[in-house]
Motif scaffolding. Sequence first.
Motif, short mmCIF file in Angstrom:
data_model
loop_
_atom_site.label_atom_id
_atom_site.label_comp_id
_atom_site.label_asym_id
_atom_site.label_seq_id
_atom_site.Cartn_x
_atom_site.Cartn_y
_atom_site.Cartn_z
N GLU A 176 20.35 -29.26 34.26
CA GLU A 176 21.61 -29.34 34.89
C GLU A 176 21.26 -29.51 36.67
O GLU A 176 20.16 -28.83 36.81
CB GLU A 176 22.40 -28.54 34.95
N GLU A 177 21.63 -30.13 37.23
CA GLU A 177 21.50 -30.12 38.94
C GLU A 177 22.53 -29.65 39.49
O GLU A 177 23.84 -30.03 39.26
CB GLU A 177 21.24 -31.64 39.21
N ILE A 178 22.20 -28.45 40.34
CA ILE A 178 23.31 -27.75 41.11
C ILE A 178 23.40 -28.17 42.59
O ILE A 178 22.13 -28.12 43.25
CB ILE A 178 23.41 -26.55 40.95
N THR A 179 24.25 -28.47 43.26
CA THR A 179 24.04 -28.85 44.74
C THR A 179 24.63 -27.61 45.34
O THR A 179 25.77 -27.09 45.09
CB THR A 179 25.11 -30.08 45.05
N LEU A 180 23.81 -27.07 46.61
CA LEU A 180 24.06 -26.01 47.30
C LEU A 180 25.46 -26.31 47.92
O LEU A 180 25.67 -27.32 48.44
CB LEU A 180 23.30 -25.39 48.12
N PRO A 181 26.43 -25.19 48.13
CA PRO A 181 27.77 -25.54 48.87
C PRO A 181 27.42 -25.59 50.40
O PRO A 181 26.36 -25.12 50.83
CB PRO A 181 28.51 -24.21 48.50
N SER A 182 28.12 -26.15 51.10
CA SER A 182 27.84 -26.52 52.81
C SER A 182 27.79 -25.27 53.21
O SER A 182 27.08 -25.31 54.40
CB SER A 182 28.92 -27.11 53.05
N ASN A 183 28.32 -24.15 53.22
CA ASN A 183 28.07 -22.81 53.55
C ASN A 183 26.91 -22.08 53.27
O ASN A 183 26.78 -20.86 53.83
CB ASN A 183 29.47 -21.94 53.33
N LYS A 184 25.94 -22.66 52.50
CA LYS A 184 24.82 -21.86 52.07
C LYS A 184 23.68 -22.52 52.77
O LYS A 184 23.66 -23.70 52.88
CB LYS A 184 24.50 -22.02 50.41
N PRO A 185 22.56 -22.00 53.20
CA PRO A 185 21.54 -22.45 53.88
C PRO A 185 20.52 -23.15 52.81
O PRO A 185 20.62 -23.01 51.67
CB PRO A 185 20.95 -20.96 54.53
#
Length: 521
Positions: A176-185
Motif C-alpha cells: 500500500e502507498e500512503i501520501t503524507l497530509p499537506s500539514n506534515k513535513p
Amino acid sequence: MEIQKKEYRIIRQKSCAASQITLDEDYNVPDSRPDVGRMIQKKGSVQIQKVKVQEGRAGLTGRLAFCLLYVSDDEERRIHSLDGVIALDETLNLEGLHDGDKIRLKWEVEDLTIRLIHPRKLNIQAIITFEAVVHENLALMLPEDVRAAEGVSIKKQDVRILGICVHRKDTIRRKEEITLPSNKPDVEEILWHDAQIRGLEMRCGDGEILLKGELFVFVLYMGGEENNPPEWIEQAIPFNDSLECEQCRADMLPNIDLQMIQASVAAKPDADGEERLLQAEVVLEADIRLQREETFNLLMDAYAPTKDYIPVCREEDTEHLLIKNDAKCRVSDRVEAGDVPGKILQICHSDGSVKVDRTEIRQEGIYVEGVLMVRILYIVSDDNMPFYAMEASVPFQHLIEVPEIEADCRFDMRTDLEQLSTAMVDSREIELKAVLNFNTLVLCPNRVCLVQEIRENELDTARIRDLPGIVSYRVKPEDSLWDLAKRYYTTIEEIRMLNELPEDSEIRPGQTLLLVKNVES
C-alpha cells in the motif's frame, strides 16, 4: 468377487516437534549511530533463511532481527533508531521426515530484553520458540461396490471423510502507498514503523482464495526541518484481494496457516521529487490446505446362505468435520504508566499480538487461555524528551463453543488481532480495548475399515448343524437385520415375512424376532 474402488486423497499428520532456544549476545553500536542514552522501545522478529530437510530432522538457519528506538547520549538528545541481527541455528528432530516432505513451521519471539552495558554496547537476550508439523498426503482406495453373484446380499455403510484437494505453500504479499497530509513535513529519516494485517478473513472461490482484511501502518519519522520534534502518521487501509489457485472451488474448506516473514515501510519521492510517499509492504508465508468433506456409501460385508464370504479389511485413520467456528473475544483493561517524568499528554501508537498459553477440550467446547501483548508509544509533558513507551500484558480466557465435542477431537486454531484501541483515562492511566479472533476447525477421528477383498469359502456344515433351526431373539442396540440374517443363515426378506415387518421399517432394541435357519446341513 470383483470390488470396485475409488481413489480419495486425505492428509494426515506425520510428525511434529517443538523447540525453544535462548540467545544471549553483546552487540556493538555501529559507528554510524550516536551513543545510546535512554531506550524508548524495542521489537524483534525471526527471519528464517534456509530450512534443510534431512532424514529425521530439519535444520533451520536464520537470524533474529531487532530494532531499538532510543535517545542519544549527547547534548542534542535526539531520537534515533538502530537495527541489528543475531544469527541463529536450530535443529528439529522430526521422526519419519524425508527429503521432499512439506514442513509447516511456526516461530515466536517469546521474550526480548535489551540491556545497556554502556553507550556503545548492548546486551541482547531473547527466547524463541519453534513449532514444526509434517503432513503427508495419502491415497485411500475406497470400496464402493462389488460385482457379486445372484443371491449375494451386500452390506454398505455411509462414512464421512474429510479429503485434501490442495496442499501447497504460497506467499501473500500486500503493498500500500500512503501520501503524507499537506500539514506534515517531508520524510528525512524513518525512525520506527509497524505494518500489520489485522482481521484477515479467507474463503474459497472458484479458481481463487478470497482475502479481506486491514493493513495497519504506523510511521515515526524525522522531518526535513531542523530542531523540530519527530512526526508520525497512522493509517488503517482496508483491502479485498485474491490469491490465484486453479483447483480451488467455492465449496472447499480453507485451512491456512500464516506466518509473517517481512514487514517494511520505506519513503519514496512523489511526482515533485519530494519524499512524501510511504510504501508499506507485508509478506506472509501461507501453508495452504483446501479440504472438502464427502460422504461415501462404502462396502462393508457380503453374505449368501450358500457360501461363507469373509471380508479382508485394512483399517485407516480418517477425520470428518465437526464444526468450523469463527469466534471473537473482547478484552479490556486499564494500565498505568511507569516511572516517567510529567503527565501523559497524548498516545501516538499502540500495537499488539496474541499469545495463547493453554488450550483444553471441555464438555462445552475449547477453553483458551493466554495474554494480549501490547506496546504503547506516548508523549509526556517533558519538553526535553517527550517520547516514552510501555509494554503491558492483558490476560484473557475464552470458551469457543463446540457442541458435541469429544476428548479425542483435534482442532486447528488460527488467532489474530482484529481491533486494538487505546485511550487516556487520565494523565497516568490508559484504557485498552481489543477484539481477538479465533478461527477454529474442529475435526473428529474416524477409523474406517476398508474392504480389500472378499474371500469365498464353502459353508462350515458342522457349525451350521449346531445352530438351532428356530430362534426367538431379543434385539440388541447394535443389531441390524443384515447382521442377524448373516448370523443365523437366513435372509432379510425371510425375517420380514416371518415377523410381519413393513418393507422400510427398522428393528428396535428389545424387540423379539422369530429367526428360522433356511440352510439344510
